[in-house]
Structures are given as C-alpha cells and as structure tokens.
Design an enzyme around this catalytic site. Structure first.
Site, PDB file in Angstrom:
ATOM      1  CD1 TRP A 392      13.591 -57.549  34.941  1.00  9.92           C
ATOM      2  CD2 TRP A 392      12.589 -55.565  34.725  1.00  9.92           C
ATOM      3  NE1 TRP A 392      12.883 -57.298  36.091  1.00  9.92           N
ATOM      4  CE2 TRP A 392      12.260 -56.090  35.993  1.00  9.92           C
ATOM      5  CE3 TRP A 392      12.083 -54.313  34.372  1.00  9.92           C
ATOM      6  CZ2 TRP A 392      11.454 -55.417  36.909  1.00  9.92           C
ATOM      7  CZ3 TRP A 392      11.270 -53.639  35.280  1.00  9.92           C
ATOM      8  CH2 TRP A 392      10.962 -54.186  36.539  1.00  9.92           C
ATOM      9  CG  ASP A 393      19.050 -55.045  28.001  1.00 12.60           C
ATOM     10  OD1 ASP A 393      18.787 -53.949  27.474  1.00 12.60           O
ATOM     11  OD2 ASP A 393      19.932 -55.806  27.570  1.00 12.60           O
ATOM     12  CE1 TYR A 394      12.281 -58.247  29.384  1.00 11.66           C
ATOM     13  CE2 TYR A 394      10.922 -57.181  31.037  1.00 11.66           C
ATOM     14  CZ  TYR A 394      11.470 -58.324  30.505  1.00 11.66           C
ATOM     15  OH  TYR A 394      11.196 -59.542  31.077  1.00 11.66           O
TER      16      TYR A 394
END
Lengths: 732, 127
Positions: A392-394
């Site tokens: 999630w591109d966290y």
C-alpha cells in the site's frame, strides 16, 4: 457550536467551498480502468520469457551518463573500528537560541526553549526579511519543485540548502548571504521532487580549531553526492572525498539520472555519516538497491554497507558487482543515537510497491520498519515492523523522535516515537526495539490472502492500540461528498464499485480498491513535535483515501506505463505517486486520489487534514482541529477565498516553543499559523508567497526571537512554487 | 401587450425551464440511482429520481402539483439527511444533500404564482 458555524458559513456563501482536494492530484494521473479490466486467470506465473514490450537493462550494465554527476573517482574503504572517537557535537546540547539539527537537536523533537513569542504577542509578528534561494523551475521546465527545507542555525548564522542543493550561509539577523556553495545539480537529476530538507552541522574530530573545515556543513544531494564544506567560508573540505565530494552511486549498478536521489539530511552518528536514498517508486522490481551505507565524516571514506539480501558482506561491491537490487529503500530522515551507537532507519518498500510475490524473506522482514543499525559494524541490532508485506506504499516517511519515556511503572526508558502513514504511532524502547509497556502492540487479523495470484497478504497487522489513532473510522457510503447530490451519487457509485473492506483492503485487478488511510498519511515526512517538559505530542496528518487498481502488463503497456530507465520513457509519463509500470512484475499500478475526477474534489467528506495534541502520559487527545482553510482551494482548483477551516491535505511538520505556541504551515492554503498549545486555537496566521510545505524553525540572536519558514511550495500538492525563505520577528 | 402580461409570459417560460431542469435531475438520479441500488447502495436516489421526474413533468405541464411534489421531495430529503448523517460530528454531510436542492426549492416557490395561473387556465386533463 463549530458545527453550526460551519454550516452557516457553507450555506451563506454563494461559492461552494470545496477544498484542497485537488491537492491530491497526481499531475498525470491515469483514469482507473474500472471493472472492464481483464483479470488474471490465476495461471499467469511471471517468467522472464513473458513477452513484454520493454526489456530491462542488465543490472550490471554501465550507468547512464550523468549518474556519477561530477565524474568522481571511486572512494576507498576505511575499517570502521579505526575511526577516531567523535568530539562532542553542538547538536547534543544546543544553545537555547540555536536550531542545530533538522529537528533542532539530537533528539529531533522540534521543540525550542525560546519564550519571547507568546500567544499574547504573536499577533504582532512582522516580517524581518525574505531570502531568495534562486532555485525554481526555469521557463519550459516541468515543475518538480518542493524545497521542503528547514534551515539550521548556529551562533549568528543560518545554514540551508536550495531545492537543488546549493548550500548557503546567511546572517540570521537580516538574511544577507555570507557565502554560497554551488552544487551544480542538473535538471535531469531531479527525481520525483526537487527537495532538500536540510543540511548537517559537524565539528571535526581531527581538524583542530582555527583550521579550515574544523566545523563543516554536510549535505547529500539529488544526484547522489555527499558534500562537505567549511562552515566559515563554504569552500569544499580538501580532506573529504575528492575536493569535498563523494559519489554515492558507486556500487549501485545500472541506473539513470533521477532514479536514485537524496532529499533528507544524513545523520552523523559517532563519526559515521549514514546514507539512505530514495529510489523512484513504481518503476521496476529490479530497481537500484535500497542499501544503507556509512561513511567516515572526516575523510568521506566508505565505512560499511547494510545490504538486505547480502547482510554479511559490509564492503563495497567488487568491480562489475552491485548491491542487491530492488531492496526496501529508505527516503525519510533518519535519527542517530550516539549513546547507543545506533542509527534508526525508517524503511520503505521493496521496489514495485504494490506487488510482493518477488520479494525475499529477508526483504519482507525489514520493509516498512524501523531498523536500528550499529554504526560500528553496519549490522542491524533490532527491527520493528509497522506493516507486514506492505503493498500500500505505507513506507515510513516520518523522522522518528527520541525521548525519555517515564512509564506508569515509574521506570524511565530511552524511547523512540515512531509516526506512520497509517496513523498508528509506536513508542519503542531504543535499546531493544520492543514496544514500551504502556504502549503495547497488538497483531490484529487483516484481510488475507487477497486476490492476486501467488501473492497472499499477511494474516495480521500491528496496531499500537493505546496511542490515539491519527485517523477516522472506515469509510461508509454515506461519507461520500461533493458539491451537489449528483457529485455525491457519482462518488457513492465509485465507492460501491471498488473493493473495500477497511484498512489493508488487498490490491485488486478486476476492479479498483480503496486505500484508506491513503499513502500520504497519516503522518508523512513532516513528522511530529514533542515537548519533553510536558510530554505533549503535536501531530498534523492527512485524511485522503486513494483509488488504486493493478493492471495487467498488457494494459500497462497500453497505458504507456514504462520505467524511467526505459529508452522510450517520457519524463512526466508516470511518476512516483501516480501510475507506475512496476516493470519486471506481472502488473502495473494505477493510483489516483479517491475523488470526483470532473470537479477534482475528494469523494470523502472533509476534513482532509487535521492537527492534534496528545498527552503521551495520559494517552489523551488534548485537542484536535482541522488544519487549513478553503481560501486557496475549491472545485476545479479554483480559490474560494473562504476562511473556513475545512482541513486541507498537508505536508510539513509542526514545531513547539516554550512560549506556549505551535507553529505550522503545511496546509494547502499557503498560510503559516501559530496555535496556542493549551487550547488548540489559531492565534496568528500569515499568507506566504508560496506553499508552506516545509517544517518551520525558530531561533534567537541578540535577544530577539525569529521564526523562519521556507515557502517553497509543492508541485504534487499544487501549491505555488517560490524560492523564498520568510523570516518573522516581533517589532522593535 | 402590456408589461404585466409580458411578466406572466416570462414567469411561465421560467417555470417550464425549471420543470425541464428538475426532470433532468430526476433522470440522472434514476439512471445513477438504479446503478447504485444494483451495487447494493442507497435506494434514495432511485426513488427520489422517480419523484423528481414526475415533479418536473407536472411543472412543465403547468401543474401546481409538480411544485408541491418537489417540495415534498425536498422535505423528505431533509429527513433523510438528518437520518443518514446522524452519527456525524460536523455538518459537512448536509452540503451535497441539501444545498443545491434548497436553491431549486426556492426557485420552485418563486414560480409557484406563475404555475397557479397556468394551472387555472388549463382544465384538468387538458394538459
């Protein structure tokens, strides 16, 4: 009461107050393919023989011209055990009027003990001076600027960098430029963003006082150089690297200018400059390495490397070899710890953010984590992971803050405050990486295995259950918003068409999925401020969901998604935060804000940005308010000039002063504001000449307190770009 | 033709325009609302769309009942808004649901006299 006020203002004003919604726009966002997107039949195992429009260059292929921008020769190695003991640094215990490090001191807490400016007199602030860095897009250049700079201040001087890495020393009382080091960064080397968050002040342990380069300014650049200059005259340090410079692309393998860059000030821990680098997201699975490296702060010589997939080899790769490709990169500002001999590295994802099947177990163990690396050896001492198998591109964008945490059991623990894009905030014991007893971490079930063939999601994810969450409950259909019922209907349909089961909804191929919290946070690179005298944490954060979809390779080719090192790559044809090719994997990724693409207004209701105060001892939220007005934002990106605190997306951190104030810009209304830390009320604001997407700082000279903010703007936030550092003081 | 007659003519024309607009909104609500209901979402738009289409058609036909129907839809929308946003801690949810419809409701009230006149000159069933 506020509720009524907002409604009245909303209905009375003829213009519909939307918001900084358009701020989330990726400048060339593709449309989401929608439900017609061909799904996988579950049999398409990726293999290198799969016909693909573009072939990856061999990782060992020579670097493109301009990657080693200054044509520097290879740097030699030094045994880290032989490094001289580091002399005490000013950042360990700065003078009250100084701001010596990016987060003011070694704890990186963004807290200043200055008291002259107070909630009572802050309304009288006036501009002391404006300084122009001279760095902004030239005619015909795409705007990739977002300076994000926080100057540092030592004695009577400000030291800062321009968005393109020139280093300047200014007279802190009037902004007069004392010297300037021209870094010569070329436009082609600008990655996603031209940013330079700050420079580092270093006192040499080997050069005696009175000699050139006893005190130095150190920076790392967009084109991957480590530069060390004398703080008195700005001239390169002869004893450092080659004429004061080291090429950090050494051993990185195939690359092109703009693929790998540095935008954060590198910490110096016990004489070791620690280097991380931003590798452009979404390009290809086998992107250049996320290796973390240590260099001797005195000579610039290479000390060690931590290469995730090659953890026992701490040396530079031999000729023709390279650091392992595609490993999790770290682009956030790291925090050093001289006492424990550690550097805390906030890591991101392995390359190809939204597909994890090709990642190694070693990568999976350290991505989206805080990795504490021993600066004497380059080996991790502990790892704390904030997202398991992140798709999630966290990645962690925030700089962790050090604090002495006095627990409810009476014991004081050297702790680390770790903000995340998820809005989960972790409080860890710096010695072990374990959560402190008052802030336990709970593994809660997460949606798994998901729908992507061969790429199952983790069954659980970590939650810091005791720390107030920077976020709102999961989205409901009735949270959809817009100017009219038709916009709202449109957004409701969008909501229902997407896959969404709350946080950690797995990526989908056959239809879009809603990512909430979005990758802009929660807490991003602005980080948090912490008052060690009261235990109050100040955090500003975003509330901006994303609407994402994986696309098959065929569809990605059709959309023209290609990696930056592809010969056919067009600059601006898909970037770090928009759609990405994710070459070398079966899928590309299309990322858009969850918005009404016809009005550029977000689909969820306001606020889109918040600021709050949290008492770390009682775990209570002291106050919480939307940050940012609708004055510069509205439907179709038009300003509404309304002073309504709608809460806009924001980037840039807060600072706290002992005078009882919080200073923060960050929001897309281009204002800087002072907030009374006791009440949360905005007690002063001023409109800046550009977007205030930077963390401010404060200092004192000759008994006068100053407040400085880089109003550089932000291309992705769509705020006006400027090259102006704006500095305020009280009259007289 | 005196000024009063011209005004009346303009009032009639405006009421027709308004009726067309309301019917158009009704159509959009029906098409989008059917999609939304099919996807498992709220039925409000589909139901409201039918009412708006009827209201718009009646107004175009010069019937006061069309205006009353719109005002009824507005009142129902108000109740629906209160119900659907009851858990909210702010009023943002009221903007999309009520701002535009309220403007139209005001317009409907303004053309009411013109509609009344048209309604009286045309006997029932002779539209």
């Amino acid at each position: 009461m506020r509720k009524l006020h907002l409604l009245a203002a909303t209905l009375l004003c003829g213009t519909l107050p939307a918001t900084g919604l358009h701020a989330q726009v990726a400048s060339h966002s593709e449309n989401i393919p929608g439900t017609g997107n061909p799904t996988s039949d579950g049999t398409d195992k990726y293999d290198t023989a799969t016909p693909q429009k573009f072939r990856a260059p061999a990782p060992g292929a020579p670097q493109a011209p301009g990657v080693n921008a200054a044509n520097l020769p290879p740097i030699g190695e030094i045994d880290p055990a032989t490094l001289p003991a580091m002399v005490p640094q000013l950042s360990a215990n700065p003078a009250a009027g100084d701001w010596v490090a990016y987060g003011r001191d070694d704890s990186q807490n963004r807290y200043s003990p200055l008291t002259q400016i107070t909630p009572e007199n802050v309304g009288k602030l006036e501009r002391a001076f404006i300084y122009h860095t001279g760095s902004k897009p030239a005619p015909g250049q795409t705007n990739k600027w977002a300076a994000e700079t926080t100057p540092i201040k030592v004695g009577r001087k400000l030291f800062m960098c321009s968005a393109t890495n020139d280093i300047m020393a200014l007279d802190a009382t009037n902004g007069q430029q004392l010297w300037r080091f021209d870094a010569g960064v070329k436009y082609a080397s600008i990655p996603y963003t031209a940013a330079c968050k700050g420079v580092v002040y270093y006192t040499s342990s080997t050069v005696p006082e009175g000699q050139h380069c006893h005190t130095r300014i150190v920076e790392s650049t967009l084109d991957m150089r480590l530069i060390s200059v004398d703080s008195e005259d700005g001239k390169p340090c002869e004893g450092f690297g080659f004429n004061g410079q080291v090429n950090l692309m050494q051993g990185m393998g195939e690359s092109v200018p703009g693929f790998v860059s540095m935008t954060s000030p590198p910490p110096i821990v016990n004489g070791v400059v620690v280097i991380n680098q931003e590798v452009l997201d979404g390009q290809r699975r086998w992107a250049p390495s996320g290796v973390i490296r240590g260099y001797d702060a005195e000579t610039g010589k290479f000390a060690w490397a931590w290469d995730v997939n090659n953890p026992d080899d701490h040396h530079q790769p031999a000729d023709g070899k390279f650091y392992s490709r595609g490993t999790p990169n770290s682009w956030a500002t790291m925090t050093g710890d001289n006492e424990l001999g550690l550097v805390y590295v906030p890591t991101g994802n392995s390359a190809a953010d939204y597909y994890s099947a090709l990642r190694t177990d070693k990568e999976n163990a350290v991505s989206s984590s805080i990795v504490a690396i021993d600066v004497k050896t380059g080996s991790p001492r502990w790892v704390f992971q904030t997202v398991h198998k992140d798709v999630w591109d966290y990645d962690i964008g925030s700089q962790p803050t050090k604090l002495d945490y006095k627990g409810s059991n009476g014991e004081t623990v050297p702790a680390l405050l770790v903000p995340t894009k998820r809005g989960q905030t972790f409080v860890l014991d710096r010695r072990t990486g374990q959560p402190v007893a008052d802030y336990p971490v709970e593994e809660k079930p997460a949606p798994s295995p998901g729908v992507v063939p061969g790429d199952p999601r983790a069954p659980t994810q970590p939650w810091s259950t005791a720390f107030p969450r920077l976020g709102f409950p999961d989205l409901k259909e009735s949270d959809m918003w817009g100017m009219s019922p038709i916009d709202q209907l449109f957004c409701r349909i969008k909501y229902r068409r997407a896959a969404y089961v709350g946080e950690f909804t797995p990526p989908h191929i056959d239809r879009p999925w809603i990512e909430y919290p979005g990758y802009n946070g929660g807490s991003d690179w602005g980080s948090m401020a912490y008052d060690p005298t009261t235990g109050v944490v100040i955090a500003n954060w975003n509330n901006t969901p994303m609407y994402d979809q994986l696309v098959t390779r065929k569809q990605a080719d059709k959309l023209g998604l290609m990696p930056i090192d592809d010969p056919n790559f067009k600059p601006g044809g898909g970037g770090a935060e928009g759609a990405g090719a994710m070459a070398d994997t079966p899928y590309g990724i299309v990322v858009t804000p969850f918005w009404d693409q016809f009005t550029n207004m977000m689909c969820n209701k306001p606020p889109y940005g918040m600021i709050e105060a949290i008492d770390i001892h009682t775990k209570k939220v002291l106050w919480q308010h939307p940050i940012g007005t609708a004055r510069a934002n509205g439907p179709w990106g038009l300003p509404t000039f309304l002073p309504i605190q709608i809460g806009t997306p924001n980037n840039g951190g807060p600072i706290i002063t002992a005078g009882g104030l919080v200073f923060v810009a960050a929001a897309t209304d281009n204002q800087i504001r002072a907030i009374d830390i006791k009440t949360g009320k905005v007690v002063w604001s001023d409109v800046l000449p550009g977007g205030g997407q930077a963390t401010p700082m404060t200092y004192e000279v000759d008994g006068k307190q100053y407040l400085a903010i880089m109003a550089g703007g932000h291309h992705f936030m769509m705020t006006p770009v400027s090259d102006q550092l704006v500095v305020y003081k009280l009259p007289g | 033709m005196n000024a009063a007659v011209r005004r009346r003519g303009a009032g009639s024309a405006l009421s027709v325009l308004l009726g067309v607009l309301i019917a158009l909104f009704g159509l959009i609500f029906i098409v989008g609302g059917a999609d939304l209901a099919w996807l498992g979402g709220s039925w409000y738009y589909l139901i409201c769309g039918v009412v708006l289409l009827a209201s718009g058609a009646l107004i175009v036909a010069g019937r006061v009942a069309g205006a009353w129907l719109f005002l009824l839809a507005w009142a129902a929308t108000l109740l629906w808004t209160m119900w659907e946003t009851s858990a909210d801690t702010d009023w943002w949810g009221w903007l999309p649901r009520l701002f535009g419809p309220t403007l139209i409701a005001i317009a409907v009230l303004l053309v009411m006299p013109a509609l009344r006149r048209r309604d009286t000159v045309r006997p029932l069933g002779a539209a």
